[in-house]
Design an enzyme around this catalytic site. Structure first.
Site, PDB file in Angstrom:
ATOM      1  N   GLU A 108       6.351 -10.181   6.273  1.00 28.57           N
ATOM      2  CA  GLU A 108       6.826 -10.481   4.856  1.00 28.57           C
ATOM      3  C   GLU A 108       7.655  -9.106   4.694  1.00 28.57           C
ATOM      4  O   GLU A 108       8.807  -9.439   3.897  1.00 28.57           O
ATOM      5  CB  GLU A 108       5.537 -10.282   3.964  1.00 28.57           C
ATOM      6  CG  GLU A 108       4.883 -11.730   4.050  1.00 28.57           C
ATOM      7  CD  GLU A 108       3.546 -11.864   3.301  1.00 28.57           C
ATOM      8  OE1 GLU A 108       2.674 -10.876   3.578  1.00 28.57           O
ATOM      9  OE2 GLU A 108       3.500 -12.676   2.448  1.00 28.57           O
ATOM     10  N   GLU A 128      -2.381 -14.955   8.207  1.00 27.57           N
ATOM     11  CA  GLU A 128      -3.375 -14.599   6.984  1.00 27.57           C
ATOM     12  C   GLU A 128      -4.670 -15.721   7.197  1.00 27.57           C
ATOM     13  O   GLU A 128      -5.951 -15.474   6.799  1.00 27.57           O
ATOM     14  CB  GLU A 128      -2.803 -14.625   5.830  1.00 27.57           C
ATOM     15  CG  GLU A 128      -2.069 -13.384   5.726  1.00 27.57           C
ATOM     16  CD  GLU A 128      -0.800 -13.167   6.240  1.00 27.57           C
ATOM     17  OE1 GLU A 128      -0.355 -14.209   7.074  1.00 27.57           O
ATOM     18  OE2 GLU A 128       0.045 -12.679   5.850  1.00 27.57           O
TER      19      GLU A 128
HETATM   20  N1  3HC Z   1      -5.929  -3.799   9.468  1.00 28.39           N
HETATM   21  C1  3HC Z   1      -6.669  -3.010   9.765  1.00 28.39           C
HETATM   22  N2  3HC Z   1      -7.042  -2.820  10.987  1.00 28.39           N
HETATM   23  C2  3HC Z   1      -6.399  -3.476  11.936  1.00 28.39           C
HETATM   24  C3  3HC Z   1      -5.465  -4.598  11.680  1.00 28.39           C
HETATM   25  C4  3HC Z   1      -5.161  -4.705  10.176  1.00 28.39           C
HETATM   26  N3  3HC Z   1      -4.276  -5.735   9.802  1.00 28.39           N
HETATM   27  N4  3HC Z   1      -5.261  -5.281  12.601  1.00 28.39           N
HETATM   28  C5  3HC Z   1      -5.860  -4.575  13.703  1.00 28.39           C
HETATM   29  N5  3HC Z   1      -6.509  -3.747  13.254  1.00 28.39           N
HETATM   30  C6  3HC Z   1      -7.371  -2.571  14.153  1.00 28.39           C
HETATM   31  C7  3HC Z   1      -8.606  -3.605  14.714  1.00 28.39           C
HETATM   32  O1  3HC Z   1      -9.721  -3.673  14.063  1.00 28.39           O
HETATM   33  C8  3HC Z   1      -8.768  -2.597  16.206  1.00 28.39           C
HETATM   34  O2  3HC Z   1      -9.611  -1.472  15.461  1.00 28.39           O
HETATM   35  P1  3HC Z   1     -10.489  -0.875  16.459  1.00 28.39           P
HETATM   36  O3  3HC Z   1      -9.837  -0.476  17.948  1.00 28.39           O
HETATM   37  O4  3HC Z   1     -11.331   0.200  15.816  1.00 28.39           O
HETATM   38  O5  3HC Z   1     -11.427  -1.982  17.007  1.00 28.39           O
HETATM   39  C9  3HC Z   1      -7.391  -2.194  16.292  1.00 28.39           C
HETATM   40  O6  3HC Z   1      -6.584  -2.317  15.095  1.00 28.39           O
HETATM   41  C10 3HC Z   1      -6.634  -2.760  17.307  1.00 28.39           C
HETATM   42  O7  3HC Z   1      -6.670  -4.043  17.027  1.00 28.39           O
HETATM   43  P2  3HC Z   1      -6.921  -5.141  18.528  1.00 28.39           P
HETATM   44  O8  3HC Z   1      -8.186  -4.620  19.142  1.00 28.39           O
HETATM   45  O9  3HC Z   1      -7.022  -6.532  17.756  1.00 28.39           O
HETATM   46  O10 3HC Z   1      -5.674  -4.775  19.197  1.00 28.39           O
HETATM   47  P3  3HC Z   1      -4.811  -6.001  20.041  1.00 28.39           P
HETATM   48  O11 3HC Z   1      -3.459  -5.196  20.663  1.00 28.39           O
HETATM   49  O12 3HC Z   1      -5.368  -6.785  20.718  1.00 28.39           O
HETATM   50  O13 3HC Z   1      -4.109  -6.894  18.786  1.00 28.39           O
HETATM   51  C11 3HC Z   1      -3.040  -7.544  16.835  1.00 28.39           C
HETATM   52  C12 3HC Z   1      -3.420  -6.480  18.250  1.00 28.39           C
HETATM   53  C13 3HC Z   1      -2.239  -8.862  17.408  1.00 28.39           C
HETATM   54  C14 3HC Z   1      -1.958  -6.760  15.855  1.00 28.39           C
HETATM   55  C15 3HC Z   1      -4.417  -7.745  16.363  1.00 28.39           C
HETATM   56  O14 3HC Z   1      -4.930  -6.763  15.912  1.00 28.39           O
HETATM   57  C16 3HC Z   1      -4.228  -8.662  14.963  1.00 28.39           C
HETATM   58  O15 3HC Z   1      -4.097  -9.861  15.182  1.00 28.39           O
HETATM   59  N6  3HC Z   1      -4.303  -8.069  13.955  1.00 28.39           N
HETATM   60  C17 3HC Z   1      -4.588  -8.686  12.610  1.00 28.39           C
HETATM   61  C18 3HC Z   1      -3.222  -9.419  12.166  1.00 28.39           C
HETATM   62  C19 3HC Z   1      -3.423 -10.154  10.752  1.00 28.39           C
HETATM   63  O16 3HC Z   1      -4.283 -10.742  10.578  1.00 28.39           O
HETATM   64  N7  3HC Z   1      -2.475  -9.555   9.773  1.00 28.39           N
HETATM   65  C20 3HC Z   1      -2.279 -10.199   8.846  1.00 28.39           C
HETATM   66  C21 3HC Z   1      -3.255  -9.143   7.753  1.00 28.39           C
HETATM   67  S1  3HC Z   1      -3.495  -9.857   5.972  1.00 28.39           S
HETATM   68  C22 3HC Z   1      -1.939  -9.666   5.247  1.00 28.39           C
HETATM   69  O17 3HC Z   1      -1.053  -9.015   5.922  1.00 28.39           O
HETATM   70  C23 3HC Z   1      -1.920 -10.253   3.676  1.00 28.39           C
HETATM   71  C24 3HC Z   1      -0.496 -10.106   3.440  1.00 28.39           C
HETATM   72  O18 3HC Z   1       0.018 -11.304   3.531  1.00 28.39           O
HETATM   73  C25 3HC Z   1      -0.517  -9.524   2.074  1.00 28.39           C
END
Ligand code: 3HC
Ligand code: NAI
Length: 694
Positions: A108, A128
């Site tokens: 975004e 999301e």
């Molecule tokens: N917020 C906070 N912490 C997060 C995070 C986030 N969005 N995404 C990942 N983390 C943290 C994980 O909990 C993990 O923490 P830990 O090491 O303490 O367990 C660490 O970051 C590493 O994450 P992964 O183990 O998942 O690492 P990968 O390299 O395997 O994957 C990734 C990376 C593809 C970025 C994956 O973490 C992921 O899919 N993250 C979530 C992405 C997501 O859902 N984004 C949307 C959020 S909601 C949003 O944006 C709302 C908006 O529209 C207003």
């Protein structure tokens, strides 16, 4: 580089200001990131020497989204909307430079920029929906304006990211960078300034929306196409509604509608459960006494013993991950049969267009079948999947102990036998571990790794790392009968059987669980797995199950014989069978049970509360490390609906006191000690605490 906040710095490259976000591990949009971006953009706009702005990230990825840990807490200024509005309104072009993944709020951010440049390996998505949410910072309004409504629906409702080449094709990015990304983005920005390219604000684009206004049936068709996989989830429908708003409302109004829908979802129990689950899954990778830096064995070659139902599927996992695997069988015909099934599986996938014929051959080429045990001598891991009988397992382990190289991991896929006893057949119990795959092993995501009393840290760490490498979700558990998943399932099964004898029918029991969100209930599952499996085990143990035994005696083994608890037509659709109803009623009568109508609510409680109670015992016995691990097992191994978090999280939502009290009611009514609450459940209920939030 001058720092603007703890995680954002501002640098100058000629006329271009480069804002770099550095908020490990995934550059989530925490308050200080928003503040830094806000201040940086303002500063760059005010600076007369700056002609353009680039937003880039340090570390392994571009911004991966909002900071999920901030959800549910009081909002902190500046809000993401404010930052994005500032970026979009900038009189100087703003270019996003994306590497790794631009996800959620991260994508975004890029959509508020005027241009986007992506690294070759970059991926772009709005995931999301997987957290029970919708893109809440303009994603549902801007994405359809760029990529078109159909593609936006697909991306937002699936939550799956697309690659840079596809993003370029759909106009989501303007350039795939060659060479160093930040430099390419700066050059792109410079060029834009020189050419006096107009600022492209996505909010003002309408052509792709206009095209979709001519095909209003698009939404109804899309809803129909995703109905099956989105059943029970709340977020997908809200995503669709928000995209509809992009078409029917002016941009600012659409943004308001998106906000309303987002806040509704944020407060929903489904999103709470899915956000809990996101962290639960990541937590499962952490083992308190096996630190992340524990040395692991590099698995270059694998071996699987037994090419039956499980062995073939397990071998496919290795081949899919590019790891050569040797499959050993006792006899040539069994080997050929097993490898034939593997080939047919691959070919079925290819016929659906999900694998090319070349890929089928490549994967088959990684699988070597043999009847010579000595062929496993150089394997780094051996997974045994032979008959489920202790003497056979012990004989096999004693044999492979003599053949396998030092340090190789010796794993068993046993589902019920004692891993410690199996390990005792070797001279190296520290190398032995259980790797409990679920059927079909090439499909199911769960891997229950079973730690023996003597399994070494390296053995455990290797099994966990390997699980991830072959695209499974590994969860570490301890040794007990049925481990975590099947031990809990067994409790549910006992009640399912009682319920049909007391007055319910299989299709009512199954429907209650289906409506709860499971893909199927216990009777449909029994028919799918084959009722003869349990029959054989019961006969071996001298146990009985009146209805199931009668069905088996009639040759009704389930789907494979066209009849079990249900009758199956050519399309494999299950139909309730009056003949089965009669058997059940007769058995009730013979047992002196007066049948009565049983409500759905009682059915649900009687099926699920015993599972939770067993989960409490499992926790107390330290068979599972934490309650959330049990939830991961149930979601990935048994189809527990993720929007209900898992049995332990769900129990917390029901309230442990209410759950305990209902169990005591059942106990009073039946006098059955089965309903005795586990001590941990009693304690937590008394303290007003939960399994997952103590
Ligand atoms: N917020 C906070 N912490 C997060 C995070 C986030 N969005 N995404 C990942 N983390 C943290 C994980 O909990 C993990 O923490 P830990 O090491 O303490 O367990 C660490 O970051 C590493 O994450 P992964 O183990 O998942 O690492 P990968 O390299 O395997 O994957 C990734 C990376 C593809 C970025 C994956 O973490 C992921 O899919 N993250 C979530 C992405 C997501 O859902 N984004 C949307 C959020 S909601 C949003 O944006 C709302 C908006 O529209 C207003
Ligand atoms: P299966 O009967 O389909 O296959 C077992 C295979 O092992 C047969 O092909 C047999 O020829 C071969 N075999 C027997 N002895 C052997 C030996 N000494 N060396 C090499 N091969 C030998 O059994 P299935 O269902 O694949 O089960 C295998 C293991 O996986 C069992 O321990 C079972 O409990 C476990 N398991 C089974 C699940 C299932 O759903 N079927 C699920 C999870 C675990």
């Amino acid at each position: 580089m001058p720092a603007l906040s703890q995680s954002v710095s501002l640098d100058r490259r000629g006329r271009v200001a480069v804002l770099t976000v550095d908020n490990p591990p995934v550059n989530a949009l925490s308050q200080h990131v928003r503040q830094g971006l806000h201040d940086g953009v303002k500063q760059a706009i005010a600076d007369r020497d700056v002609a353009a702005i680039v937003i880039a990230c340090a570390g392994r990825t571009f911004i991966a989204g909002a900071d999920i840990t901030e959800f549910g807490k009081p909002p902190k200024e500046p809000g993401l909307h404010e930052v994005l509005a500032l970026i979009e309104a900038s009189p100087k072009p703003v270019v996003a430079a994306v590497h790794g993944t631009a996800l959620g709020g991260g994508l975004e951010v890029t959509l508020a920029c005027h241009y986007r440049v992506g690294d070759k390996g970059a991926r772009f998505g709005l995931p999301e929906v997987k957290l029970g949410l919708l893109p809440g910072a303009g994603g549902t309004q801007r994405l359809p304006r760029v990529v078109g409504v159909e593609k936006a629906l697909q991306m937002i409702v699936s939550g799956d990211p697309i690659r840079a080449d596809e993003a370029l094709r759909y106009g989501l990015i303007d350039e795939v960078a060659e060479g160093e990304l930040a430099a390419a983005a700066v050059t792109f920005a410079e060029r834009g300034v020189s050419e006096q390219r107009p600022l492209r604000k996505i909010r003002d684009l309408d052509a792709k929306l206009a095209a979709a206004r001519h095909t209003p049936e698009l939404f109804a068709n899309f809803r129909k196409s995703v109905a099956r996989q989105t059943r029970g989830f709340r977020a997908p429908e809200s995503c669709i509604k928000a995209i509809e708003a992009a078409l029917s409302l002016p941009f600012d109004e659409g943004m308001k509608r998106e906000r309303e829908l987002f806040l509704e979802l944020l407060a929903s129990p489904e999103s709470k459960a899915q956000r809990y689950f996101f962290f639960a899954e990541r937590e499962a990778a952490k083992i308190p006494d096996v630190p992340a830096d524990t040395p692991v064995r590099d698995v270059k070659k694998a071996a699987v013993l037994g090419a039956g139902t499980m062995g073939g599927g397990i071998a496919m996992n290795f081949a899919n991950a590019g790891i050569p695997v040797t499959v050993v069988e006792v006899a040539k015909d069994a080997l050929e049969r097993g490898l034939g099934v593997v080939r047919r599986n691959y070919e079925a996938t290819a016929s659906k267009g999900r694998l090319t014929p070349q890929e089928v051959e490549k994967r088959m080429g990684l699988i070597t079948g043999t009847t010579d045990f000595n062929a496993i001598a150089d394997a780094d891991i051996v997974i045994e999947a032979v008959f489920e009988e202790m003497p056979i397992k012990k004989e096999v382990f004693a044999r492979i102990d003599k053949i396998c190289k030092a340090g190789a991991v010796l794993a068993t896929n046993t589902s019920t036998l004692d891993v410690n006893e199996i390990a005792s057949a070797t001279g190296r119990p520290e190398s032995v571990i259980g790797t409990h795959f679920f059927s079909p092993a090439n499909v199911m995501k769960l891997l229950e790794n079973v730690r023996g009393a003597k399994s070494s840290k390296t053995t455990i760490a290797t099994a966990m790392a390997l699980g991830r490498r072959i695209n499974k979700v590994p969860v570490l558990v301890g040794v007990c009968y049925g481990f975590v998943g099947n031990r809990m399932l067994h409790q549910r099964g006992k009640q399912a059987e009682k319920l049909i004898l007391e007055g319910a029918l299989p299709h009512q029991v199954d429907r209650v669980l289906y409506d709860f969100g499971f893909p199927m209930g216990p009777f449909a599952m029994g028919d799918l797995a084959g009722l003869d499996v349990g029959w054989r085990i019961r006969k071996g143990k001298g146990e009985k199950s009146a209805v199931a035994d009668t069905l088996c005696e009639m040759g009704r083994f389930g789907q494979k014989t066209g009849a079990g608890y249900y009758r199956y037509g050519a399309d494999r659709a299950a139909t309730p069978d009056p003949e089965v109803e009669k058997i059940i009623v007769d058995v009730s009568t013979q047992m002196g049970i007066t049948r009565r109508p049983i409500g759905d609510d009682e059915i649900l409680a009687r099926l699920l509360y015993p599972m939770v109670n067993e989960g409490a015992k499992i926790l107390e016995e330290k068979i599972a490390i934490r309650a959330s691990d049990i939830d991961v097992i149930w979601v990935y191994g048994y189809g527990w609906p993720v929007y209900r978090g898992g049995p332990m999280f769900w129990a917390d939502q029901v309230g442990l006191k209410a759950l305990r009290d209902r169990m005591l009611e059942f106990k009073r009514a039946t006098g059955d000690p089965f309903w005795t609450p586990a001590p941990l459940l009693e304690r937590l209920a008394a303290d007003g605490r939960g399994f997952t939030q103590s």
